[in-house]
Scaffold this motif. Structure first.
Motif: not given
Length: 232
Positions: A20-21, A24, A208, A210
């Motif tokens: 997932k990272q 992103t 987070d 982002d």
């Protein structure tokens, strides 16, 4: 000087959600930096080709392997099979076969890099500079994240930048070790082009990613006075 680039160290990610990272950060970073350690040349163990093969399908950017191993040649085919785009062995491991290893990396369809430990001189890699895509200068000792920045390495970065300009070469000057708001300005002034981000420069800023990336960009712009290009 070209706009700076930012690489992200996978060693500093949350391994439980690494896929997932990676997805992103592929939207923000220019490349991923993949630390391969054998427990001998570097006093630690890190990522493996088998693990990378599971995670790198989530990457849409350059994947560069930093090979900290006594025998880098044994890692080349597994890394190519895992989806690595560039392999950067340490010059300290190539004394008897440097050109053969560079040729082997190219023959597997990957780009070539070189990494210099803090006590390794810039002059030691001059014969190979026309053959490489990335020159990584360590500003900490290898093996562990979170070490203090070694200011004496700024002179080596300046050498690399001056030689590149004087000879019209194209290698990318990449910095590995303590790239953060505390060091961005002096690294950039010395000639750094790509900054490898780990805990201090990225992951500790916000859970987070982002938001962490936005904070990193703000830190870079504030400390260097340089405006970064807008993200796509």
């Amino acid at each position: 000087m070209n706009a700076p680039k930012f690489a992200v160290s996978l060693m500093c990610m949350d391994f439980a959600i690494a896929g997932k990272q990676v997805s992103t950060l592929s939207q923000h970073a220019d490349s991923f930096h993949l630390d391969i350690m054998d427990g001998h040349f570097a006093p630690n163990l890190s990522l493996s080709p088998a693990w990378l093969k599971k995670v790198l399908p989530n990457s849409s950017i350059r994947n560069e392997a930093h090979v900290m191993a006594d025998d880098p040649d044994m890692w080349l085919e597994p890394l190519a099979d895992a989806g690595v785009n560039v392999v950067s062995p340490h010059v300290e491991t190539l004394n008897t076969h440097a050109f053969r290893t560079m040729n082997a990396i190219r023959s597997l369809g990957m780009g070539t890099g070189l990494v210099l430990n803090p006590l390794t001189t810039f002059d030691s890699v001059v014969p190979l500079l026309e053959r490489i895509d990335i020159l990584t200068i360590m500003t900490i000792d290898i093996g562990f994240a979170g070490q203090p920045f070694i200011d004496e390495m700024l002179a080596k970065i300046e050498q690399a930048a001056a030689f590149k300009a004087e000879h019209g070469l194209n290698y990318e000057i990449q910095i590995d070790g303590s790239c953060s708001e505390k060091t961005f300005a002096k690294l950039r002034a010395a000639g750094a082009e790509t900054f490898i981000l780990g805990n201090a420069g990225l992951f500790s800023l916000n859970r987070d990613l982002d938001q962490a990336w936005a904070q990193m960009r703000a830190n870079y712009e504030r400390t260097t006075g340089e405006t970064l290009p807008a993200e796509d």
